[in-house]
Design a protein around this motif. Structure first.
Motif, PDB file in Angstrom:
ATOM      1  N   PRO A   1       8.812   1.046   5.392  1.00  0.00           N
ATOM      2  CA  PRO A   1       7.532   0.797   6.307  1.00  0.00           C
ATOM      3  C   PRO A   1       6.461   1.568   6.014  1.00  0.00           C
ATOM      4  O   PRO A   1       6.270   2.749   5.226  1.00  0.00           O
ATOM      5  N   HIS A   2       5.430   0.768   5.956  1.00  0.00           N
ATOM      6  CA  HIS A   2       3.751   1.458   5.499  1.00  0.00           C
ATOM      7  C   HIS A   2       2.884   0.752   6.295  1.00  0.00           C
ATOM      8  O   HIS A   2       2.965  -0.045   7.020  1.00  0.00           O
ATOM      9  N   LEU A   3       1.608   1.345   6.394  1.00  0.00           N
ATOM     10  CA  LEU A   3       0.593   0.967   7.274  1.00  0.00           C
ATOM     11  C   LEU A   3      -0.257  -0.396   6.347  1.00  0.00           C
ATOM     12  O   LEU A   3      -0.426   0.136   5.319  1.00  0.00           O
ATOM     13  N   HIS A   4      -0.684  -1.202   7.194  1.00  0.00           N
ATOM     14  CA  HIS A   4      -1.520  -2.052   6.482  1.00  0.00           C
ATOM     15  C   HIS A   4      -2.748  -2.037   7.623  1.00  0.00           C
ATOM     16  O   HIS A   4      -2.621  -1.936   8.852  1.00  0.00           O
ATOM     17  N   PHE A   5      -3.926  -2.319   7.040  1.00  0.00           N
ATOM     18  CA  PHE A   5      -5.220  -2.289   7.892  1.00  0.00           C
ATOM     19  C   PHE A   5      -5.855  -3.620   8.229  1.00  0.00           C
ATOM     20  O   PHE A   5      -6.739  -3.742   8.624  1.00  0.00           O
ATOM     21  N   PHE A   6      -5.156  -4.753   7.484  1.00  0.00           N
ATOM     22  CA  PHE A   6      -5.873  -6.211   7.569  1.00  0.00           C
ATOM     23  C   PHE A   6      -4.877  -7.004   7.749  1.00  0.00           C
ATOM     24  O   PHE A   6      -3.735  -6.781   7.597  1.00  0.00           O
TER      25      PHE A   6
ATOM     26  N   MET B   1       0.873  -1.116  -0.110  1.00  0.00           N
ATOM     27  CA  MET B   1       0.021   0.003  -0.103  1.00  0.00           C
ATOM     28  C   MET B   1       0.844   1.082   0.130  1.00  0.00           C
ATOM     29  O   MET B   1       1.587   1.226   0.859  1.00  0.00           O
ATOM     30  N   HIS B   2       0.640   2.034  -0.922  1.00  0.00           N
ATOM     31  CA  HIS B   2       1.606   3.420  -1.062  1.00  0.00           C
ATOM     32  C   HIS B   2       0.634   4.237  -0.193  1.00  0.00           C
ATOM     33  O   HIS B   2      -0.523   4.531  -0.252  1.00  0.00           O
ATOM     34  N   PHE B   3       1.040   4.833   0.781  1.00  0.00           N
ATOM     35  CA  PHE B   3       0.918   5.866   1.723  1.00  0.00           C
ATOM     36  C   PHE B   3       0.866   7.259   1.162  1.00  0.00           C
ATOM     37  O   PHE B   3       1.970   7.574   0.820  1.00  0.00           O
ATOM     38  N   ASN B   4      -0.202   7.983   1.432  1.00  0.00           N
ATOM     39  CA  ASN B   4       0.013   9.579   1.379  1.00  0.00           C
ATOM     40  C   ASN B   4      -0.884  10.293   2.344  1.00  0.00           C
ATOM     41  O   ASN B   4      -1.947   9.372   2.952  1.00  0.00           O
ATOM     42  N   ALA B   5      -0.939  11.419   2.541  1.00  0.00           N
ATOM     43  CA  ALA B   5      -1.750  12.051   3.587  1.00  0.00           C
ATOM     44  C   ALA B   5      -3.174  12.215   3.022  1.00  0.00           C
ATOM     45  O   ALA B   5      -3.974  12.624   4.181  1.00  0.00           O
TER      46      ALA B   5
ATOM     47  N   VAL C   1       2.414  -1.824  11.015  1.00  0.00           N
ATOM     48  CA  VAL C   1       3.346  -1.386  10.147  1.00  0.00           C
ATOM     49  C   VAL C   1       3.982  -2.719   9.540  1.00  0.00           C
ATOM     50  O   VAL C   1       4.405  -3.465  10.220  1.00  0.00           O
ATOM     51  N   SER C   2       4.400  -2.514   8.262  1.00  0.00           N
ATOM     52  CA  SER C   2       5.038  -3.571   7.622  1.00  0.00           C
ATOM     53  C   SER C   2       6.051  -3.004   6.749  1.00  0.00           C
ATOM     54  O   SER C   2       5.756  -2.037   6.112  1.00  0.00           O
ATOM     55  N   ALA C   3       7.428  -3.716   6.427  1.00  0.00           N
ATOM     56  CA  ALA C   3       8.099  -3.274   5.619  1.00  0.00           C
ATOM     57  C   ALA C   3       8.489  -4.699   4.608  1.00  0.00           C
ATOM     58  O   ALA C   3       9.635  -4.877   4.667  1.00  0.00           O
TER      59      ALA C   3
END
Length: 174
Positions: free
Chosen positions: A94-99, A1-5, A86-88
């Motif tokens: 590092p990025h956020l996963h919700f599942f 997942m690409h995170f942005n604001a 958080v996963s890398a």
């Protein structure tokens, strides 16, 4: 997942689900794959559940009352089993996963979209979760523009509105 604001992949996937005109497995599979969600074929039952979920996501976009928008998002979050972490993986930052990676596609999609909308609400006050201003257009979008003043889903809709306004101003009496 690409995170942005503005909610990253989750908010973008939510907009794509709402905008989908065909919720068959054949139509949803490429979308889910594009968003990095699909690992196996989608069943008709799962597609039906995602169609219903899209109907739940739709009211969030373009809602002008912030309290109502917050309630809509919190109601979505209440229905998910989301446990952010958080996963890398795969050499990515590092990025956020919700599942949970073990969850089925419907749960993962619900968790990701609800979490993405919650992030968009938190970072932008919900103003970036828009609905096209052209009368008759029901397309929703996540405004990732620099100034956050997007009003239309596409240049085509903006042009239609602007041309109509120009013609209305320049009509000469006969």
């Amino acid at each position: 997942m690409h995170f942005n604001a503005y909610g990253g992949n989750g908010a973008a996937l939510a907009a794509d689900l709402v905008n989908a005109t065909d919720h068959s497995p054949e139509a949803l599979e490429p979308m889910l794959t594009e968003h990095g969600m699909l690992r196996t074929e989608l069943t008709p039952a799962q597609a039906g559940l995602l169609r219903a979920w899209a109907g739940r996501l739709a009211p969030v976009f373009g809602e002008t009352d912030q309290d109502t928008q917050i309630k809509l998002i919190n109601d979505l979050l209440d229905e998910t089993a989301s446990k952010p972490y958080v996963s890398a993986h795969d050499g990515r930052e590092p990025h956020l996963h919700f599942f949970s990676v073990d969850a089925d596609i419907v749960s993962r999609t619900r968790d990701t979209t609800a979490g993405g909308l919650a992030l968009a609400m938190s970072f932008s006050g919900g103003r970036r979760l828009g609905r096209c201003d052209r009368r008759g257009c029901v397309t929703v979008y996540v405004d990732t523009s620099r100034n956050g003043r997007r009003r239309f889903c596409s240049p085509a809709c903006a042009n239609r509105v602007n041309v109509a306004a120009h013609r209305a101003r320049t009509v000469t009496p006969r």
